[in-house]
Design a protein around this motif. Structure first.
Motif, PDB file in Angstrom:
ATOM      1  N   GLU A 150     -11.248   2.634   4.554  1.00  0.00           N
ATOM      2  CA  GLU A 150     -12.038   1.535   3.950  1.00  0.00           C
ATOM      3  C   GLU A 150     -11.219   0.268   3.816  1.00  0.00           C
ATOM      4  O   GLU A 150     -11.351  -0.481   2.855  1.00  0.00           O
ATOM      5  CB  GLU A 150     -12.608   1.945   2.590  1.00  0.00           C
ATOM      6  N   PHE A 151     -10.351   0.061   4.774  1.00  0.00           N
ATOM      7  CA  PHE A 151      -9.576  -1.165   4.811  1.00  0.00           C
ATOM      8  C   PHE A 151      -9.289  -1.491   6.257  1.00  0.00           C
ATOM      9  O   PHE A 151      -8.867  -0.617   7.016  1.00  0.00           O
ATOM     10  CB  PHE A 151      -8.252  -1.013   4.057  1.00  0.00           C
ATOM     11  N   SER A 152      -9.525  -2.721   6.635  1.00  0.00           N
ATOM     12  CA  SER A 152      -9.262  -3.124   7.996  1.00  0.00           C
ATOM     13  C   SER A 152      -9.245  -4.637   8.023  1.00  0.00           C
ATOM     14  O   SER A 152      -9.942  -5.294   7.242  1.00  0.00           O
ATOM     15  CB  SER A 152     -10.366  -2.584   8.901  1.00  0.00           C
ATOM     16  N   PHE A 206      -3.879   3.771   3.398  1.00  0.00           N
ATOM     17  CA  PHE A 206      -4.065   5.168   3.807  1.00  0.00           C
ATOM     18  C   PHE A 206      -3.152   6.086   2.990  1.00  0.00           C
ATOM     19  O   PHE A 206      -3.576   7.141   2.495  1.00  0.00           O
ATOM     20  CB  PHE A 206      -3.773   5.287   5.307  1.00  0.00           C
ATOM     21  N   GLU A 207      -1.899   5.680   2.843  1.00  0.00           N
ATOM     22  CA  GLU A 207      -0.960   6.508   2.077  1.00  0.00           C
ATOM     23  C   GLU A 207      -1.345   6.606   0.606  1.00  0.00           C
ATOM     24  O   GLU A 207      -1.277   7.680   0.021  1.00  0.00           O
ATOM     25  CB  GLU A 207       0.447   5.886   2.154  1.00  0.00           C
ATOM     26  N   GLU A 208      -1.722   5.462   0.039  1.00  0.00           N
ATOM     27  CA  GLU A 208      -2.129   5.476  -1.372  1.00  0.00           C
ATOM     28  C   GLU A 208      -3.265   6.451  -1.598  1.00  0.00           C
ATOM     29  O   GLU A 208      -3.293   7.194  -2.574  1.00  0.00           O
ATOM     30  CB  GLU A 208      -2.630   4.075  -1.776  1.00  0.00           C
ATOM     31  N   LYS A 209      -4.220   6.421  -0.679  1.00  0.00           N
ATOM     32  CA  LYS A 209      -5.429   7.223  -0.891  1.00  0.00           C
ATOM     33  C   LYS A 209      -5.259   8.673  -0.459  1.00  0.00           C
ATOM     34  O   LYS A 209      -5.769   9.582  -1.111  1.00  0.00           O
ATOM     35  CB  LYS A 209      -6.596   6.606  -0.110  1.00  0.00           C
ATOM     36  N   TYR A 213      -2.154  14.418   0.571  1.00  0.00           N
ATOM     37  CA  TYR A 213      -2.658  15.552   1.371  1.00  0.00           C
ATOM     38  C   TYR A 213      -1.926  15.672   2.703  1.00  0.00           C
ATOM     39  O   TYR A 213      -2.029  16.680   3.385  1.00  0.00           O
ATOM     40  CB  TYR A 213      -4.158  15.395   1.632  1.00  0.00           C
ATOM     41  N   LEU A 214      -1.239  14.595   3.070  1.00  0.00           N
ATOM     42  CA  LEU A 214      -0.590  14.569   4.385  1.00  0.00           C
ATOM     43  C   LEU A 214       0.608  15.521   4.455  1.00  0.00           C
ATOM     44  O   LEU A 214       0.956  16.004   5.536  1.00  0.00           O
ATOM     45  CB  LEU A 214      -0.171  13.123   4.706  1.00  0.00           C
TER      46      LEU A 214
END
Ligand SMILES: *Cc1c(COP(=O)(O)O)cnc(C)c1O
Length: 395
Positions: A150-152, A206-209, A213-214
């Motif tokens: 949800e960011f671009s 992406f990392e924050e969200k 889980y990664l």
């Protein structure tokens, strides 16, 4: 302009229109991509959506790790023309499709080794078939989930895969860690023709969200849209981004550029068939914006022609139109130092990606021939099209 001063390939006998892809230029791009692999240990796939000229797949396989597909047919092309043909290297065939079809999924299981699902529902629907296939055949198939950060920073909405209401990927609000079992990787795709600063910004979000889980995943795919082979691309920053994610989460990183592989490697050579006048001078070309370079109308953008300038920049001004009956089949307004004559060749640059894969035969206009220039064989026409290619699509 017939004897051409803009290109070191003798195109005198090239049929027009033709796409002409120069292997020397393609190799240059592939070397840049390989350099990123060598410095990071990441894997790079060719996104066939942007470039599917399978003549070059054996060459591409010497530099990259395989292909990715958006559909069964692309997956089949990648499998047959790259994975199957190249046996001295472990070539991968990946697929992401927003919604798989029941009747295609068995073949997808045969052809691919990485499958990315667009939602938890899709994963739940197909996971038993994936596990059954693995059990039955021993084949390695790794599955992932597409995430929507949800960011671009993509400004053109039709090219923004992570914009508001986007149908691609699972958003944080819809994410359910209890449904991750069996998945090996995450995939996001949020860039379009962008530099590595845009990647860095997406990665932060992406990392924050999803970063927590990664740690449990084996791989993450940064999608496409990385303009790595563009002159001003900041490769150092890309390398830092990849190494940061690899080291922090102990995952394999994939990139899947389409455009960057074929950027500035090909031309569309056309001929002026006639000239007409209606207040302004109009050139009628044997190539069509609508049929042969639809992104000129869709994106829209203005392709560059060797030797041309913007309107009124040079002395002789023309509007360039195609051979269809679509009023809007206009490539654009261009100016030249010398008057253009019937029979002159005009060479459009940067036509290898997205133009070749999007051609159509609207209005019965034939497709451009496909030619290659290689150091070994020089100029060679490898494909021409005929009436049957038009007819066979229609009933
Ligand atoms: C379009 C697309 C690509 C390739 O994008 P380029 O802009 O050609 O690099 C890669 N991955 C996905 C999922 C895509 O939709």
């Amino acid at each position: 302009m017939t004897k051409n001063k803009y290109i070191d390939i003798d195109i005198t006998n090239l049929p027009t229109p033709s796409f002409l892809v120069d292997e020397r230029l393609l190799k240059k791009n592939l070397e840049v991509l390989k350099g990123v692999k060598d410095r990071t240990g990441c894997k790079i796939l060719l996104a066939q959506k942007g470039f599917s000229m399978f003549y070059f797949y054996p060459l591409i396989a010497q530099y990259l790790d395989g292909t990715t597909a958006s559909s069964l047919f692309e997956a089949k092309l990648g499998y047959e023309e790259m994975e199957k043909k190249v046996s001295d290297k472990n070539i991968e065939t990946h697929i992401f499709n927003p919604a798989y079809r029941d009747d295609e999924f068995d073949e997808i299981l045969d052809l691919t080794n990485h499958i990315v699902f667009n939602s938890f529902n899709q994963w739940a629907k197909f996971k038993d078939r994936v596990f059954a296939k693995i059990k039955e055949t021993g084949k390695k198939i790794s599955c992932g989930l597409r995430i929507n950060p949800e960011f671009s920073e993509v400004e053109t909405e039709i090219y923004n895969p992570a914009g508001r209401y986007s149908r691609f990927g699972v958003t944080l609000e819809n994410f359910d860690e209890k449904r991750l079992s069996g998945l090996d990787g995450f995939h996001f795709h949020a860039l379009c023709e962008q530099n590595s600063d845009a990647l860095e910004n997406v990665l932060k979000i992406f990392e924050e969200k999803f970063g927590k889980y990664l740690y449990d995943m084996k791989w993450v795919n940064f999608g496409g849209g990385h303009h790595i082979t563009r002159k001003d691309y900041d490769i150092e920053k890309l390398v830092r981004c990849i190494n940061h994610i690899k080291n922090k989460y102990d995952v394999e990183v994939y990139l899947e550029p389409g455009e960057a592989a074929a950027l500035n490697t090909g031309f569309l050579v056309s001929e002026v068939l006639d000239m007409t006048k209606n207040e302004i001078d109009i050139l009628l070309l044997d190539t069509s914006a609508s049929c042969h370079m639809p992104d000129v109308l869709e994106m829209p953008y203005r392709p560059y022609i060797f030797g041309s300038g913007m309107p009124n920049e040079k002395k002789y001004n023309y509007r360039l139109g195609g051979p269809t009956c679509l009023a809007g089949d206009i490539i654009g307004d261009y100016s030249f130092d010398e008057p253009v004559k019937v029979g002159d060749k005009l060479i459009f640059t940067d036509m290898a990606h997205y133009s070749m894969v999007k051609t159509n035969t609207f209005n019965g206009i034939n497709l451009p021939s496909i030619a290659v220039y290689t150091e070994k064989d020089g100029l060679k026409v490898i494909r021409t099209f005929k009436y049957e290619d038009f007819r066979n699509r229609l009933s």
